[in-house]
Design an enzyme around this catalytic site. Sequence first.
Site, short mmCIF file in Angstrom:
data_model
loop_
_atom_site.label_atom_id
_atom_site.label_comp_id
_atom_site.label_asym_id
_atom_site.label_seq_id
_atom_site.Cartn_x
_atom_site.Cartn_y
_atom_site.Cartn_z
NE ARG A 14 44.63 45.86 27.16
CZ ARG A 14 44.35 45.91 25.86
NH1 ARG A 14 44.84 44.98 25.03
NH2 ARG A 14 43.58 46.88 25.37
CE LYS A 21 48.37 42.36 21.50
NZ LYS A 21 49.38 43.06 22.29
#
Length: 854
Positions: A831, A796
């Site tokens: 994840r 991210k």
Amino acid sequence: MSDKIIFYNLQVRTVLGNDGWERNKSQPLLITAEIYTSIVSAGKTDKVYESVHYGLACKKATAFAESNHGLQSLEAFAEGVAGVCLGVTERALAVHIVIRKPRALLHAEYVGIDIFRTRNELLGSWGSAPVKDETESPEKFSQRVAEIEAERATAESMAGPLANEDRIIVKQLSLSTIIGVNLWERHYKQVVNFDLTLHNHKDIKAGSGTGSGVGLPGSELFFRYRNFRTVVEQVTELVEKSSYRTVEALATAIARIAIKQCKVAKITVRVEKPNALVFAEYSAVEITRSASDFSHLPESISGSLAPSGATTPVPGSPSIGRQNAAILPSKDTASPSSATHSAYIALGTNVGNRLANLHRALDLLDTDLPRSHVVETSFLYETAPMYVTDQPKFLNGACLVQTDLEPIQLLDALQAIEAKMGRDYSMYRNGPRVIDLDILFYDEVVMNTERLTIPHALLHERRFQLAPLCDIDRDLMHHRKGKTVGALLRHLTTHSNVPEDIVQVTPLKSHGFSADIDPASNADSGSVLKALSPKQLKETVFMGILNCTPDSFSDGGDHYTFDQAIEHALELIKDGADIIDIGGQSTRPGATQVGIDEEIRRVIPVIQRIRELGIGIPISVDTFYADVAAAALDAGADIINDVTGGYFDEKMLSLIAQRKCPYVLMHMRGDPSTMTKLNDYSEYDGDVIRGTRFELSQRVRAALDHGIPRWNIILDPGIGFAKEGSQNFEVLRRLPELTARNIRVVAISESTKVNTSRKLASNSKETEGDGEEGFIDEDLATVLVNYPVLVGSSRKRFIGTATGKQDAKDRVWGTAATVTAAIQGGAAIVRVHDVSEMVDVARVSDHIYRRQKS
């Protein structure tokens, strides 16, 4: 007239609950009684039988204390003493009882009870009606009747505030804490003394014999126990860990925790600092607070947190919370609001498909119990058999049912459900069973009949029943033992040589359970249960990301075609993924939403092909559309991963409740196109963890109220969703606080709250001297303790900000650091895109952080 006959500090010995060492042994009690009567006649005649004989009252009180009364609480004992005193003679019109228990707590002078009872309210009448003497004129008789009535009215009026309440008093609780504004007070703990008065509304029932409690032998009604031990435990934890600057703030915090967490309706807190003044014995602050003083919620955060049509878009919304019956599933036979009793039911199974058995039992509790509704569930526990050990392990849980059924009626209905599910009653006692439904508690009732004992007779020795009960309400009082279920569980855990034979588990795969399938014939097929608690998890669980999208932020288009998607799924499994998370639309910042039909077109064929290949790995679908979720579950998916926590599509929570599938519930604000503008947490003094906890608890409460079992919920703090770069690092740094019962932060005072929008780290040097550090009033809709946590930080943007890597695919090793931080913080599932690399990172991190004691 307000004459009184008094005996003061009568010392007796009795067995009454537990002492400060949690021993059920004989203890000293001090009894003071003020018996209201008229001494006019005795004063004229000098005859003791014309008054209340205090010697006889003392003897009767002593005999009652030394009898085998079997009482466990000060409340019940005090009412018994009141009954004894009033039973000495009909001349006793009312009594004020004060009982002190000096050895109740280790760090307090005593615990006491203060009650007032009239003869009429406790015994059901004022006594025999006046009888006219033959030599007495009608005028004299009328005058005498009027005098008697006046005496009774006067005695009744002497109750004062005690007319409507009883009081439990904890006197001189001595604790050490950091308190004060002077330099030395910020560095050294000092002794502070506390007086706590719990004001409890009394519910006297005329003619009951003992009011609302077990006051006299033979009573069939039972007193509600007050949880003074729970209050003292919570207050002690708060005080010893706090560092307030003012006594006012400390007193307020104590009142808040007693009311919010310990369910005390009203409390008076007195805080004394013996060392505050050189030429005074002490300084003190005394306050009285009730539930209404802490009923406020943080105001709604500015800006829209949800798209058009969302049902619960903002914290504090009236549409969130267990009191909102409109969001509960409908039922023809009864509405939850019509139920008048609360019953706690234990569920257990070790035959056939255990998870399916529990799910079906929950369904039948809703459909087959007339005028009843399941309103709460526990987490799920796998336990070793306790009494007959040569049998399979059990799955255990508990639920709270609101019902109009009386206890025996409820027992009959539960046994009918057991029979319907195929329980074999010819099996030996404590043997294998497809389902076992036990009544653990029913309101405040204590009963012991041939068919039913409440509270459950063996509850105090069963961790497999106590642990689920604590999930729902750890402050439930066991009326026979005089302890909360939390205290009973703690006793089994810390004071007994009990093996570690109970493990909290979370379903990761439960596809295929329906009413048409006989669960007993399908031994645990199709279910995957994982221990995801930080205390019991040894290896991190990996959720591999499969984006079937053209525009995802890191791999958009890489796996967009059907063949590419299947190939990547097989690669993820080979690399060590435990779960495949399939997404059909991007949730990156600024992403455009695709329609339901397009998302189904991208996702469903991939799920079907994986299942056609015979691959049984749990499949998660990343969607916030209920229709997509339903189609995915029908195609063979197991988990729904909803980034909106159920607020985007009002049908989602009902679907999850109906299908009983695992549900990843994430914290988010707005939608992908608006969330980057919704990262202002000034409502929480700029604290992103406080904001995330509060808003996540609202969504969890909504999920529970829709009927989603607690054991099916997995939390996701939403890294990158409505959080800017530094806030994401803050969430990772303070991840354990997400599911803590209480958190400690610096609360900025009003005088220094110049710019509440600035972000305040709990360890920031900027805040030193500007606030009060301690447990804050979050007013969570439900506690988040013991929920498993999933963290999705892979590749991210905030990682790129720290590393300078603009291409998301170059952020692998930055991701590795976040995975390590997540594991250290207790995350059960990560994840990730790069499964192979992260497996190595996690296995080493697991050995560092999860296996220290193995």
